[in-house]
Scaffold this motif. Structure first.
Motif, PDB file in Angstrom:
ATOM      1  N   ALA A   9       0.838  -1.207   0.000  1.00  0.00           N
ATOM      2  CA  ALA A   9       0.000   0.000   0.000  1.00  0.00           C
ATOM      3  C   ALA A   9       0.871   1.254   0.000  1.00  0.00           C
ATOM      4  N   GLU A  10       1.950   1.231   0.779  1.00  0.00           N
ATOM      5  CA  GLU A  10       2.865   2.377   0.818  1.00  0.00           C
ATOM      6  C   GLU A  10       3.554   2.558  -0.532  1.00  0.00           C
ATOM      7  N   LEU A  11       3.963   1.461  -1.152  1.00  0.00           N
ATOM      8  CA  LEU A  11       4.599   1.537  -2.459  1.00  0.00           C
ATOM      9  C   LEU A  11       3.634   2.084  -3.503  1.00  0.00           C
ATOM     10  N   LYS A  12       2.383   1.667  -3.446  1.00  0.00           N
ATOM     11  CA  LYS A  12       1.376   2.181  -4.376  1.00  0.00           C
ATOM     12  C   LYS A  12       1.197   3.680  -4.189  1.00  0.00           C
ATOM     13  N   SER A  13       1.196   4.131  -2.950  1.00  0.00           N
ATOM     14  CA  SER A  13       1.067   5.557  -2.665  1.00  0.00           C
ATOM     15  C   SER A  13       2.241   6.339  -3.261  1.00  0.00           C
ATOM     16  N   VAL A  14       3.450   5.820  -3.114  1.00  0.00           N
ATOM     17  CA  VAL A  14       4.624   6.473  -3.687  1.00  0.00           C
ATOM     18  C   VAL A  14       4.511   6.522  -5.213  1.00  0.00           C
ATOM     19  N   LYS A  15       4.102   5.420  -5.815  1.00  0.00           N
ATOM     20  CA  LYS A  15       3.939   5.384  -7.274  1.00  0.00           C
ATOM     21  C   LYS A  15       2.885   6.381  -7.734  1.00  0.00           C
ATOM     22  N   ASP A  16       1.773   6.465  -7.017  1.00  0.00           N
ATOM     23  CA  ASP A  16       0.721   7.423  -7.364  1.00  0.00           C
ATOM     24  C   ASP A  16       1.234   8.861  -7.267  1.00  0.00           C
ATOM     25  N   ASN A  17       1.995   9.158  -6.208  1.00  0.00           N
ATOM     26  CA  ASN A  17       2.558  10.499  -6.047  1.00  0.00           C
ATOM     27  C   ASN A  17       3.535  10.830  -7.175  1.00  0.00           C
ATOM     28  N   LEU A  18       4.360   9.876  -7.559  1.00  0.00           N
ATOM     29  CA  LEU A  18       5.294  10.101  -8.659  1.00  0.00           C
ATOM     30  C   LEU A  18       4.551  10.331  -9.978  1.00  0.00           C
ATOM     31  N   GLN A  19       3.483   9.596 -10.170  1.00  0.00           N
ATOM     32  CA  GLN A  19       2.693   9.775 -11.396  1.00  0.00           C
ATOM     33  C   GLN A  19       2.066  11.165 -11.428  1.00  0.00           C
ATOM     34  N   ARG A  20       1.532  11.637 -10.297  1.00  0.00           N
ATOM     35  CA  ARG A  20       0.961  12.994 -10.248  1.00  0.00           C
ATOM     36  C   ARG A  20       2.034  14.049 -10.478  1.00  0.00           C
ATOM     37  N   LEU A  21       3.209  13.854  -9.889  1.00  0.00           N
ATOM     38  CA  LEU A  21       4.319  14.781 -10.070  1.00  0.00           C
ATOM     39  C   LEU A  21       4.745  14.835 -11.540  1.00  0.00           C
ATOM     40  N   GLU A  22       4.840  13.676 -12.151  1.00  0.00           N
ATOM     41  CA  GLU A  22       5.205  13.611 -13.565  1.00  0.00           C
ATOM     42  C   GLU A  22       4.168  14.319 -14.429  1.00  0.00           C
ATOM     43  N   HIS A  23       2.906  14.095 -14.150  1.00  0.00           N
ATOM     44  CA  HIS A  23       1.821  14.743 -14.902  1.00  0.00           C
ATOM     45  C   HIS A  23       1.911  16.263 -14.766  1.00  0.00           C
ATOM     46  N   GLU A  24       2.138  16.745 -13.550  1.00  0.00           N
ATOM     47  CA  GLU A  24       2.242  18.189 -13.313  1.00  0.00           C
ATOM     48  C   GLU A  24       3.473  18.765 -14.017  1.00  0.00           C
ATOM     49  N   LEU A  25       4.567  18.053 -14.014  1.00  0.00           N
ATOM     50  CA  LEU A  25       5.780  18.498 -14.685  1.00  0.00           C
ATOM     51  C   LEU A  25       5.539  18.633 -16.191  1.00  0.00           C
ATOM     52  N   PHE A  26       4.912  17.640 -16.803  1.00  0.00           N
ATOM     53  CA  PHE A  26       4.611  17.716 -18.230  1.00  0.00           C
ATOM     54  C   PHE A  26       3.636  18.839 -18.545  1.00  0.00           C
ATOM     55  N   ARG A  27       2.678  19.078 -17.666  1.00  0.00           N
ATOM     56  CA  ARG A  27       1.719  20.164 -17.871  1.00  0.00           C
ATOM     57  C   ARG A  27       2.443  21.511 -17.864  1.00  0.00           C
ATOM     58  N   ARG A  28       3.343  21.692 -16.917  1.00  0.00           N
ATOM     59  CA  ARG A  28       4.082  22.958 -16.828  1.00  0.00           C
ATOM     60  C   ARG A  28       5.052  23.130 -17.995  1.00  0.00           C
ATOM     61  N   LEU A  29       5.698  22.057 -18.413  1.00  0.00           N
ATOM     62  CA  LEU A  29       6.572  22.141 -19.578  1.00  0.00           C
ATOM     63  C   LEU A  29       5.786  22.521 -20.825  1.00  0.00           C
ATOM     64  N   HIS A  30       4.609  21.978 -20.947  1.00  0.00           N
ATOM     65  CA  HIS A  30       3.747  22.315 -22.082  1.00  0.00           C
ATOM     66  C   HIS A  30       3.358  23.786 -22.054  1.00  0.00           C
ATOM     67  N   GLN A  31       3.062  24.317 -20.848  1.00  0.00           N
ATOM     68  CA  GLN A  31       2.752  25.738 -20.721  1.00  0.00           C
ATOM     69  C   GLN A  31       3.954  26.600 -21.096  1.00  0.00           C
ATOM     70  N   LEU A  32       5.135  26.220 -20.664  1.00  0.00           N
ATOM     71  CA  LEU A  32       6.350  26.980 -20.993  1.00  0.00           C
ATOM     72  C   LEU A  32       6.601  26.985 -22.488  1.00  0.00           C
ATOM     73  N   ASP A  33       6.302  25.887 -23.134  1.00  0.00           N
ATOM     74  CA  ASP A  33       6.518  25.748 -24.573  1.00  0.00           C
ATOM     75  C   ASP A  33       5.640  26.724 -25.360  1.00  0.00           C
ATOM     76  N   ARG A  34       4.485  27.099 -24.803  1.00  0.00           N
ATOM     77  CA  ARG A  34       3.569  27.995 -25.499  1.00  0.00           C
ATOM     78  C   ARG A  34       3.893  29.475 -25.264  1.00  0.00           C
ATOM     79  N   TRP A  35       4.739  29.804 -24.307  1.00  0.00           N
ATOM     80  CA  TRP A  35       5.077  31.208 -24.017  1.00  0.00           C
ATOM     81  C   TRP A  35       5.990  31.746 -25.100  1.00  0.00           C
ATOM     82  N   PRO A  36       5.749  33.008 -25.471  1.00  0.00           N
ATOM     83  CA  PRO A  36       6.660  33.625 -26.464  1.00  0.00           C
ATOM     84  C   PRO A  36       8.012  33.924 -25.830  1.00  0.00           C
ATOM     85  N   VAL A  37       9.025  33.849 -26.638  1.00  0.00           N
ATOM     86  CA  VAL A  37      10.390  34.085 -26.143  1.00  0.00           C
ATOM     87  C   VAL A  37      10.798  35.532 -26.331  1.00  0.00           C
TER      88      VAL A  37
END
Length: 134
Positions: A106-134
């Motif tokens: 159960a603890e391992l599943k919780s860690v995996k779930d947290n890593l998946q959420r972190l990864e999702h948030e990281l990709f979301r923010r990278l996608h937002q940065l990609d759309r900003w003008p330079v």
């Protein structure tokens, strides 16, 4: 030469070599199976739960593990897992499986779930940065 086969139990922190094993009973995705000395090459992935093996003296020993890779060749059985618990008492090892290993899973599943959420948030923010003008 001794009768039976050799069981190699390997986890991240422990290794045991057990000689003179007469039989091994485990469960994979297709159901329960048994291994006897002289069996043809075999490989499978054990399901979460209990397995057991019997020594030449007729005594059963029980293993609890959160899944494992199992291979058998030339009368050598290798069981590789992240962690395992071994006991001669089926009831005691079952309780450990339901308590200690279940809590770890159960603890391992919780860690995996947290890593998946972190990864999702990281990709979301990278996608937002990609759309900003330079």
């Amino acid at each position: 030469m001794s009768s039976g086969f050799t069981l190699h139990l390997q986890s991240a922190a422990l290794y045991e070599c057990i000689e003179g094993v007469d039989s091994f009973v485990g469960q994979d995705a297709s159901g329960s199976f048994g291994i006897l000395s002289g069996r043809a090459r075999f490989i499978t992935v054990l399901a979460y739960g209990l397995a057991r093996f019997r020594l030449a003296n007729g005594k059963w020993h029980y293993l609890a593990c959160p899944g494992a890779v199992l291979s058998f060749a030339d009368n050598q059985l290798f069981l590789n897992t992240r962690r395992y618990l071994r006991d001669d008492d089926c009831q005691r090892v079952s309780e450990l499986l339901n308590g200690q290993l279940a809590a770890e899973e159960a603890e391992l599943k919780s860690v995996k779930d947290n890593l998946q959420r972190l990864e999702h948030e990281l990709f979301r923010r990278l996608h937002q940065l990609d759309r900003w003008p330079v």
